[in-house]
Each structure stands twice: as structure tokens, then as C-alpha cells.
Scaffold this active site. Structure first.
Site, PDB file in Angstrom:
ATOM      1  N   GLU A  99       0.876  -1.198  -0.254  1.00 50.63           N
ATOM      2  CA  GLU A  99      -0.083   0.034   0.104  1.00 50.63           C
ATOM      3  C   GLU A  99       0.925   1.322   0.169  1.00 50.63           C
ATOM      4  O   GLU A  99       2.013   1.134   0.715  1.00 50.63           O
ATOM      5  CB  GLU A  99      -0.867   0.182   1.320  1.00 50.63           C
ATOM      6  N   ASP A 100       0.546   2.311  -0.508  1.00 48.61           N
ATOM      7  CA  ASP A 100       1.158   3.517  -0.742  1.00 48.61           C
ATOM      8  C   ASP A 100       0.995   4.300   0.917  1.00 48.61           C
ATOM      9  O   ASP A 100       1.971   4.431   1.586  1.00 48.61           O
ATOM     10  CB  ASP A 100       0.507   4.507  -1.787  1.00 48.61           C
ATOM     11  N   ASP A 103      -4.325   5.236   6.304  1.00 54.95           N
ATOM     12  CA  ASP A 103      -4.686   6.592   6.998  1.00 54.95           C
ATOM     13  C   ASP A 103      -5.790   5.901   7.961  1.00 54.95           C
ATOM     14  O   ASP A 103      -5.188   5.580   9.086  1.00 54.95           O
ATOM     15  CB  ASP A 103      -5.391   7.444   5.933  1.00 54.95           C
ATOM     16  N   PHE A 152      -2.041  15.940   4.894  1.00 55.58           N
ATOM     17  CA  PHE A 152      -1.933  15.361   3.580  1.00 55.58           C
ATOM     18  C   PHE A 152      -0.692  15.332   2.585  1.00 55.58           C
ATOM     19  O   PHE A 152      -0.441  16.423   2.544  1.00 55.58           O
ATOM     20  CB  PHE A 152      -3.420  16.363   2.656  1.00 55.58           C
ATOM     21  N   ASP A 159      -1.651  11.173  -5.248  1.00 59.41           N
ATOM     22  CA  ASP A 159      -1.886  12.061  -5.995  1.00 59.41           C
ATOM     23  C   ASP A 159      -3.055  13.181  -5.199  1.00 59.41           C
ATOM     24  O   ASP A 159      -3.316  12.927  -4.121  1.00 59.41           O
ATOM     25  CB  ASP A 159      -2.619  11.413  -7.122  1.00 59.41           C
ATOM     26  N   ARG A 165       1.585  12.615  -8.793  1.00 63.09           N
ATOM     27  CA  ARG A 165       2.305  11.000  -8.641  1.00 63.09           C
ATOM     28  C   ARG A 165       3.498  10.927  -8.776  1.00 63.09           C
ATOM     29  O   ARG A 165       4.165  10.253  -8.499  1.00 63.09           O
ATOM     30  CB  ARG A 165       1.273  10.128  -9.399  1.00 63.09           C
TER      31      ARG A 165
HETATM   32  P1  5GP Z   1      -7.812   4.987   4.381  1.00 61.68           P
HETATM   33  O1  5GP Z   1      -8.957   3.675   4.151  1.00 61.68           O
HETATM   34  O2  5GP Z   1      -6.685   4.041   5.167  1.00 61.68           O
HETATM   35  O3  5GP Z   1      -8.401   5.936   5.365  1.00 61.68           O
HETATM   36  O4  5GP Z   1      -7.601   5.698   3.274  1.00 61.68           O
HETATM   37  C1  5GP Z   1      -6.430   5.221   2.476  1.00 61.68           C
HETATM   38  C2  5GP Z   1      -6.478   5.839   1.071  1.00 61.68           C
HETATM   39  O5  5GP Z   1      -6.785   7.279   1.279  1.00 61.68           O
HETATM   40  C3  5GP Z   1      -5.175   5.854   0.604  1.00 61.68           C
HETATM   41  O6  5GP Z   1      -4.956   4.525  -0.270  1.00 61.68           O
HETATM   42  C4  5GP Z   1      -5.113   7.064  -0.125  1.00 61.68           C
HETATM   43  O7  5GP Z   1      -5.600   6.869  -1.606  1.00 61.68           O
HETATM   44  C5  5GP Z   1      -5.920   8.044   0.452  1.00 61.68           C
HETATM   45  N1  5GP Z   1      -5.052   9.124   1.374  1.00 61.68           N
HETATM   46  C6  5GP Z   1      -5.072   8.858   2.535  1.00 61.68           C
HETATM   47  N2  5GP Z   1      -4.400  10.011   3.136  1.00 61.68           N
HETATM   48  C7  5GP Z   1      -3.622  10.423   1.941  1.00 61.68           C
HETATM   49  C8  5GP Z   1      -2.603  11.446   1.812  1.00 61.68           C
HETATM   50  O8  5GP Z   1      -2.387  12.098   2.731  1.00 61.68           O
HETATM   51  N3  5GP Z   1      -2.320  11.715   0.561  1.00 61.68           N
HETATM   52  C9  5GP Z   1      -3.001  11.304  -0.573  1.00 61.68           C
HETATM   53  N4  5GP Z   1      -2.658  11.642  -1.715  1.00 61.68           N
HETATM   54  N5  5GP Z   1      -3.728  10.336  -0.461  1.00 61.68           N
HETATM   55  C10 5GP Z   1      -4.281   9.833   0.745  1.00 61.68           C
END
Ligand code: 5GP
Length: 179
Positions: A99-100, A103, A152, A159, A165
Site C-alpha cells: 500500500e502507498d 490513513d 495530506f 495524488d 504522482r
Molecule cells: P484509509 O482507508 O486508510 O483512510 O485511506 C487510504 C487511502 O486514502 C489511500 O490509499 C489514499 O488513496 C488516500 N489517502 C489517505 N491519506 C492520503 C494522503 O495524505 N495523501 C493522498 N494523496 N492520499 C491519501
């Protein structure tokens, strides 16, 4: 790239390269003698996975999934739709989800449930970035690149409306079009 919305650089390219090398070495040790299925979550993880796999000194295969959250682009609801499923079966296989960023963890939690339902031998997670202060569910992330504060970020796959990206670093986003 000159863009006023690109804020402070949080992780520099050389730090990314060093940590990816370390993670690749750790994963290679842990999976010695096995042939894991590396699962990338499109599109954000593509850059990380490409670098990480080249640091893995073992046989491995790669497949991708695309998911979409029903929430807004920046806050997840935990309800996830699979836009593109895996091409291969993971039954009996060792799976490593790459995973990137994690959050709230809701997207990943859903994804892990979906993968476990397919009877893999094991499922572990490698996340480049995590925001521990934002976590809403308990998740066991075996491999973590960097823990970052609740802001963020963009770059190295991450992105805003498909932009940024290709930045070779991870930076804070100071633009306004994120809710
Ligand atoms: P989660 O379900 O863990 O809250 O969300 C994960 C997804 O939210 C990540 O895969 C990503 O697409 C997006 N996301 C969460 N935080 C960030 C951030 O700081 N920057 C960006 N670009 N995307 C984020």
C-alpha cells in the site's frame, strides 16, 4: 516542478531509496524459500511496488487490484468497491499487500477481509506511509516505511486528482482542493 501547492518535503528521494532497500532486504529474509504474490493497490502503490520488488532477492509474482471508496477522495467511509480484481488465484499462497498509505485503515481492513476469504496461506501488509494518529481500526502492518503526521501528502505515487504522482519525493500538499 514549480507549483505553489507543493509544500515541505517530508521524505527525500534518497531516504525513500534507503528505506525501500531495507524493506526489500527484510522481506527477502522473511520469505526465503517461498514465492509470495505481491498485491499492489492501484494506482498509488505502483511507484513503491516497482522500486520495492527490485530490492526483493527471491522469486515473487505481482498482481494488482483497484478499489474505490464510497467516501470523498480524502476521507474514507470503509465501504469499498472493487474496480479491478486480481487476475490470479491466491488460494494457498503467501500474499503481501503493498500500500502507498494507510490513513484510517478502513480501505485496507476491507481489502484484507476480502483476501482472507480466498484462503491464502498468509497475508501481510507493507505500507510505505502510515498516519497512526488517524487510525480508526486495529491493523497489523508488518512492514512500514515511514510514520508521518496527520497531514495530506503527495508524491511518489500519491495524488490530488491524479496529479503529483510523479514527484520523486513525498511532500505536504498546501493546496486548497482537498476536503
Ligand atoms: P484509509 O482507508 O486508510 O483512510 O485511506 C487510504 C487511502 O486514502 C489511500 O490509499 C489514499 O488513496 C488516500 N489517502 C489517505 N491519506 C492520503 C494522503 O495524505 N495523501 C493522498 N494523496 N492520499 C491519501
Amino acid at each position: 516542478m514549480r507549483d505553489a501547492a507543493i509544500g515541505e518535503v517530508l521524505v527525500q528521494p534518497d531516504e525513500l531509496a534507503r528505506r525501500v532497500r531495507e524493506l526489500g532486504a527484510e522481506i527477502s529474509r522473511d520469505y526465503a524459500g517461498k514465492e509470495p504474490v505481491i498485491i499492489g493497490v492501484l494506482k498509488g502503490a505502483v511507484f513503491f511496488i516497482a522500486d520495492l520488488m527490485r530490492e526483493m532477492d527471491m522469486h515473487c509474482v505481482v498482481d494488482f487490484m483497484a478499489v474505490s471508496s464510497y467516501g470523498s477522495s480524502t476521507s474514507t467511509s470503509g465501504v469499498v468497491r472493487i474496480l479491478k480484481d486480481l487476475d490470479m488465484s491466491i488460494e494457498g499462497r503467501d500474499v503481501l499487500v503493498v500500500e502507498d498509505i494507510v490513513d484510517s485503515g478502513l480501505t485496507l481492513q476491507y481489502l484484507l477481509r476480502t483476501l482472507w476469504a480466498r484462503d491464502p496461506a498468509s497475508v501481510e501488509v507493507c505500507a510505505l506511509l502510515t498516519k497512526p494518529d488517524r487510525r480508526r481500526v486495529e491493523l497489523d502492518l508488518k512492514y512500514i516505511g515511514f510514520e508521518i503526521p496527520d497531514r495530506f501528502v503527495i508524491g511518489y505515487g500519491l495524488d490530488v486528482d491524479e496529479r503529483y504522482r510523479n514527484l520523486p519525493y513525498v511532500a505536504h500538499y498546501t493546496g486548497t482542493d482537498v476536503d
